[in-house]
Design an enzyme around this catalytic site. Sequence first.
Site, short mmCIF file in Angstrom:
data_model
loop_
_atom_site.label_atom_id
_atom_site.label_comp_id
_atom_site.label_asym_id
_atom_site.label_seq_id
_atom_site.Cartn_x
_atom_site.Cartn_y
_atom_site.Cartn_z
N LYS A 111 -42.96 -14.69 11.75
CA LYS A 111 -43.31 -14.45 10.34
C LYS A 111 -44.59 -15.18 9.95
CE LYS A 111 -39.06 -12.92 8.26
NZ LYS A 111 -38.05 -13.05 7.24
N LYS A 194 -38.42 -4.11 15.53
CA LYS A 194 -37.21 -4.09 14.69
C LYS A 194 -37.47 -3.28 13.41
CE LYS A 194 -36.30 -7.73 12.35
NZ LYS A 194 -36.02 -9.04 11.78
N LYS A 197 -38.03 -4.50 6.50
CA LYS A 197 -38.54 -4.24 5.15
C LYS A 197 -40.04 -4.47 5.09
CE LYS A 197 -34.53 -6.50 3.39
NZ LYS A 197 -34.03 -7.75 2.86
P1 TYM Z 1 -32.40 -10.45 5.97
O1 TYM Z 1 -32.45 -10.28 4.50
O2 TYM Z 1 -33.66 -10.40 6.74
O3 TYM Z 1 -31.44 -9.37 6.60
C1 TYM Z 1 -30.13 -9.18 6.10
C2 TYM Z 1 -29.17 -8.85 7.23
O4 TYM Z 1 -29.58 -7.64 7.87
C3 TYM Z 1 -29.69 -7.87 9.27
N1 TYM Z 1 -30.80 -7.04 9.78
C4 TYM Z 1 -30.69 -6.20 10.81
N2 TYM Z 1 -29.66 -5.90 11.60
C5 TYM Z 1 -29.87 -4.97 12.57
N3 TYM Z 1 -31.07 -4.35 12.76
C6 TYM Z 1 -32.14 -4.63 11.99
N4 TYM Z 1 -33.29 -4.01 12.17
C7 TYM Z 1 -31.97 -5.59 10.95
N5 TYM Z 1 -32.80 -6.10 10.01
C8 TYM Z 1 -32.06 -6.99 9.29
C9 TYM Z 1 -30.00 -9.36 9.41
O5 TYM Z 1 -29.67 -9.84 10.69
C10 TYM Z 1 -29.15 -9.93 8.32
O6 TYM Z 1 -27.82 -10.10 8.77
N6 TYM Z 1 -31.81 -15.39 6.46
C11 TYM Z 1 -31.12 -14.14 6.21
C12 TYM Z 1 -30.35 -14.14 4.90
C13 TYM Z 1 -29.46 -15.31 4.75
C14 TYM Z 1 -28.20 -15.52 5.39
C15 TYM Z 1 -27.74 -16.77 4.93
C16 TYM Z 1 -27.46 -14.75 6.28
C17 TYM Z 1 -29.71 -16.40 3.97
N7 TYM Z 1 -28.67 -17.28 4.08
C18 TYM Z 1 -26.52 -17.31 5.37
C19 TYM Z 1 -26.24 -15.29 6.73
C20 TYM Z 1 -25.79 -16.53 6.28
C21 TYM Z 1 -32.13 -13.02 6.16
O7 TYM Z 1 -33.30 -13.23 5.91
O8 TYM Z 1 -31.59 -11.78 6.34
#
Ligand code: TYM
Length: 332
Positions: A111, A194, A197
């Site tokens: 990132k 991947k 967004k």
């Molecule tokens: P974030 O917002 O990037 O993504 C949310 C969830 O979607 C999953 N994900 C994917 N899974 C499969 N294929 C993809 N292409 C894909 N893109 C995203 C992510 O693995 C995630 O589960 N840091 C985290 C948010 C967070 C969190 C937490 C999660 C903050 N605190 C505590 C679990 C526990 C994040 O940025 O996810």
Amino acid sequence: MKRVLSGIQPTGNLHLGNYLGAIKNFVSMQNSYECFYMLADLHAITVRVEPKDLKENILSTAAAFLASGLDEKKNIIFSQSSVRAHSELSWILNCTARVGWLNRMTQFKEKAGSNKEKASVGLYTYPILMAADILVYQATHVPVGEDQKQHLELCRDIAIKFNNDYGKDFFNIPEPIIPDISARVMSLRDGLKKMSKSDESDLSRINLTDSKEQIVQKIKKAKTDSEPINEDIFNEKSKRFEAQNLISIYADLKSESNKKILSQFEGKNFSEFKKDFTDLLIEYISPISDKIDLLRKNEDHLLKILKNGQEKASNVADKTMKDVKNIIGLSL
Ligand code: TYM
């Protein structure tokens, strides 16, 4: 006790990767676990975001949670910033985590890109806030996509070190729940990237808010190869990454194995597969997209759900903070 915590950053439209990698598991766990699902808005400000966009994204992501099947009566749905204990515990865990551990986080490297000096400190310490999110509820299970696995390992390391440092078996060590098929849904334009967004091209992803016409267009343009569909697709040497991705998405939406889908389309080419795939996606996404639209219009209803979630989440989180302060000598 089995308790789930997970979160999603409210940074614009959720996509099929978020849905298959995380939300689908959130929904399936709501009947057998006590679940806390959070809009990770403090994570969203690790990069610059316009205040009015952030507010809009928090509400639309809450609408997407509900539209995807999360029941506000069964789950505690809230925004991270509304529960102070996340930030408070995060500071304390900053003092437990080691710099060397953070330096190994691959997502920061991706990132921050080539200009690490200009990345926010929040982007760097973000996995510690994530550990606080999980540990403040003493969660036992954390459903996430594969890209969050390393952060979960860090969270476990922090919990173990805290317990060792203070000679207490205090924090529960959480288990990640990562889906079998859709742990990593890939971009529709590049099977090695991947689905994300932040990809500049909207053609690279299916958003949960996409219209039927957008889905038709995106699948038409999705990259494939000229070979027919056969078992070779999942052979490591075949390098048919885009084909693997589309078949896997199809299989997951149908709750079938990749093998079953391969045998269903054996010998056919991708133009034929794409017709069925488009129909399946529309069947799946359109009702969600319509519901998001409807729910987003009722802002009072969304705010009420988040307020209610805040109260319930704060009760649990405040209790953990009290115990943590006692353990480390901060309660006078
Ligand atoms: P974030 O917002 O990037 O993504 C949310 C969830 O979607 C999953 N994900 C994917 N899974 C499969 N294929 C993809 N292409 C894909 N893109 C995203 C992510 O693995 C995630 O589960 N840091 C985290 C948010 C967070 C969190 C937490 C999660 C903050 N605190 C505590 C679990 C526990 C994040 O940025 O996810």
